[in-house]
Design a protein around this motif. Structure first.
Motif, PDB file in Angstrom:
ATOM      1  N   PRO A 162      46.632  48.960  48.063  1.00  0.00           N
ATOM      2  CA  PRO A 162      46.434  48.308  49.362  1.00  0.00           C
ATOM      3  C   PRO A 162      47.040  46.903  49.341  1.00  0.00           C
ATOM      4  CG  PRO A 162      44.317  48.776  48.270  1.00  0.00           C
ATOM      5  CD  PRO A 162      45.401  49.246  47.367  1.00  0.00           C
ATOM      6  N   PRO A 163      47.712  46.521  50.413  1.00  0.00           N
ATOM      7  CA  PRO A 163      48.381  45.216  50.429  1.00  0.00           C
ATOM      8  C   PRO A 163      47.425  44.036  50.293  1.00  0.00           C
ATOM      9  CG  PRO A 163      48.558  46.311  52.563  1.00  0.00           C
ATOM     10  CD  PRO A 163      47.908  47.271  51.632  1.00  0.00           C
ATOM     11  N   TRP A 164      46.153  44.243  50.528  1.00  0.00           N
ATOM     12  CA  TRP A 164      45.190  43.145  50.424  1.00  0.00           C
ATOM     13  C   TRP A 164      44.600  43.003  49.022  1.00  0.00           C
ATOM     14  CZ3 TRP A 164      44.519  47.539  53.389  1.00  0.00           C
ATOM     15  CH2 TRP A 164      43.644  48.486  52.874  1.00  0.00           C
ATOM     16  N   GLU A 165      44.935  43.916  48.122  1.00  0.00           N
ATOM     17  CA  GLU A 165      44.417  43.818  46.757  1.00  0.00           C
ATOM     18  C   GLU A 165      45.054  42.630  46.046  1.00  0.00           C
ATOM     19  OE1 GLU A 165      43.197  46.668  43.061  1.00  0.00           O
ATOM     20  OE2 GLU A 165      44.703  47.395  44.454  1.00  0.00           O
ATOM     21  N   PRO A 166      44.242  41.756  45.456  1.00  0.00           N
ATOM     22  CA  PRO A 166      44.791  40.575  44.781  1.00  0.00           C
ATOM     23  C   PRO A 166      45.726  40.956  43.630  1.00  0.00           C
ATOM     24  CG  PRO A 166      42.394  40.418  44.978  1.00  0.00           C
ATOM     25  CD  PRO A 166      42.786  41.808  45.395  1.00  0.00           C
ATOM     26  N   VAL A 167      46.808  40.210  43.504  1.00  0.00           N
ATOM     27  CA  VAL A 167      47.798  40.455  42.462  1.00  0.00           C
ATOM     28  C   VAL A 167      47.153  40.368  41.079  1.00  0.00           C
ATOM     29  CG1 VAL A 167      49.903  39.536  41.418  1.00  0.00           C
ATOM     30  CG2 VAL A 167      49.728  39.725  43.898  1.00  0.00           C
ATOM     31  N   GLU A 168      46.213  39.441  40.903  1.00  0.00           N
ATOM     32  CA  GLU A 168      45.550  39.290  39.600  1.00  0.00           C
ATOM     33  C   GLU A 168      44.806  40.570  39.217  1.00  0.00           C
ATOM     34  OE1 GLU A 168      44.846  37.106  42.219  1.00  0.00           O
ATOM     35  OE2 GLU A 168      46.409  35.710  41.622  1.00  0.00           O
ATOM     36  N   LYS A 169      44.228  41.242  40.200  1.00  0.00           N
ATOM     37  CA  LYS A 169      43.499  42.478  39.944  1.00  0.00           C
ATOM     38  C   LYS A 169      44.466  43.596  39.529  1.00  0.00           C
ATOM     39  CE  LYS A 169      40.020  45.486  42.004  1.00  0.00           C
ATOM     40  NZ  LYS A 169      39.208  45.756  43.190  1.00  0.00           N
ATOM     41  N   ILE A 170      45.620  43.659  40.184  1.00  0.00           N
ATOM     42  CA  ILE A 170      46.630  44.659  39.842  1.00  0.00           C
ATOM     43  C   ILE A 170      47.156  44.399  38.435  1.00  0.00           C
ATOM     44  CG2 ILE A 170      48.893  45.609  40.456  1.00  0.00           C
ATOM     45  CD1 ILE A 170      48.230  44.793  43.386  1.00  0.00           C
ATOM     46  N   ARG A 171      47.442  43.132  38.140  1.00  0.00           N
ATOM     47  CA  ARG A 171      47.935  42.770  36.811  1.00  0.00           C
ATOM     48  C   ARG A 171      46.907  43.122  35.737  1.00  0.00           C
ATOM     49  NH1 ARG A 171      47.905  39.782  32.654  1.00  0.00           N
ATOM     50  NH2 ARG A 171      49.731  38.873  31.721  1.00  0.00           N
ATOM     51  N   ALA A 172      45.635  42.837  36.003  1.00  0.00           N
ATOM     52  CA  ALA A 172      44.577  43.138  35.039  1.00  0.00           C
ATOM     53  C   ALA A 172      44.475  44.647  34.796  1.00  0.00           C
ATOM     54  CB  ALA A 172      43.245  42.584  35.529  1.00  0.00           C
ATOM     55  N   ARG A 173      44.660  45.459  35.842  1.00  0.00           N
ATOM     56  CA  ARG A 173      44.630  46.904  35.673  1.00  0.00           C
ATOM     57  C   ARG A 173      45.765  47.364  34.753  1.00  0.00           C
ATOM     58  NH1 ARG A 173      45.605  48.700  40.547  1.00  0.00           N
ATOM     59  NH2 ARG A 173      47.687  49.442  40.125  1.00  0.00           N
TER      60      ARG A 173
END
Length: 178
Positions: free
Chosen positions: A51-62
């Motif tokens: 989702p475009p609203w998901e924070p980049v930091e959260k994606i990177r952490a995944r």
């Protein structure tokens, strides 16, 4: 006297079986060369999957957790390991791997099977690495293909520089016919 450190081996890691084989190959090669392995996952925001609203930091952490999980799976049960440095980079896949390989001994990547349409339209990460990296590139075939060290080292997905390389065994010093 200062101890000389050997250049690391950079390996591209994703969730594919071929990438796991590439990581295993890089670890084995690093043990022979007495060098570190830089296990690199390259990611970019994919609006078709996240989702475009998901924070980049959260994606990177995944992606970092997935890399840690892959490293644990591949290294589990091994008696000897080189130093392994996990690296998470936000970039286009080929560009990120090429940048991460600067100054390395080599770059190890996996080639995916059955994606000829995507490769024809968008290009192949492994092909781009072979064509543009400034270090030697080892391309590991998909896990459903037979593993031959010479074929993996020479696989360049059509690179002019590697024409006929599949006929040149790794342990020979001159190509056939010379």
């Amino acid at each position: 006297m200062a101890r000389k450190t050997n250049k690391p081996i950079v390996v591209g890691v994703d969730r594919s079986p071929a990438a796991r084989v590439a990581l295993e190959w890089a670890i084995d090669e690093a043990l022979v060369r007495d060098c570190a392995v830089r296990a690199v996952v390259v990611w970019s925001v994919d609006v078709t999957r996240e989702p475009p609203w998901e924070p980049v930091e959260k994606i990177r952490a995944r992606h970092a957790r997935e890399l840690d999980g892959t490293l644990a799976e591949v290294t589990g049960g091994r008696e000897h390991l080189p130093r392994i440095v996990p690296v998470v980079i936000e970039a286009a896949p080929a560009a990120g791997l090429i940048e991460a390989s600067e100054g390395a001994a080599m770059l190890v990547v996996a080639r995916r099977a059955g994606q000829w349409v995507r490769r024809a339209l968008l290009g192949s990460v492994s092909s781009a690495c072979v064509k543009h990296a400034r270090v030697p590139v080892v391309v590991i075939p998909p896990s459903d293909e037979p593993w031959e060290g010479a074929e993996a080292a020479s696989e360049a997905e059509g690179s002019e520089n590697m024409a006929g390389a599949e006929e040149w065994p790794v342990d020979e010093q001159t190509p056939p016919g010379r």
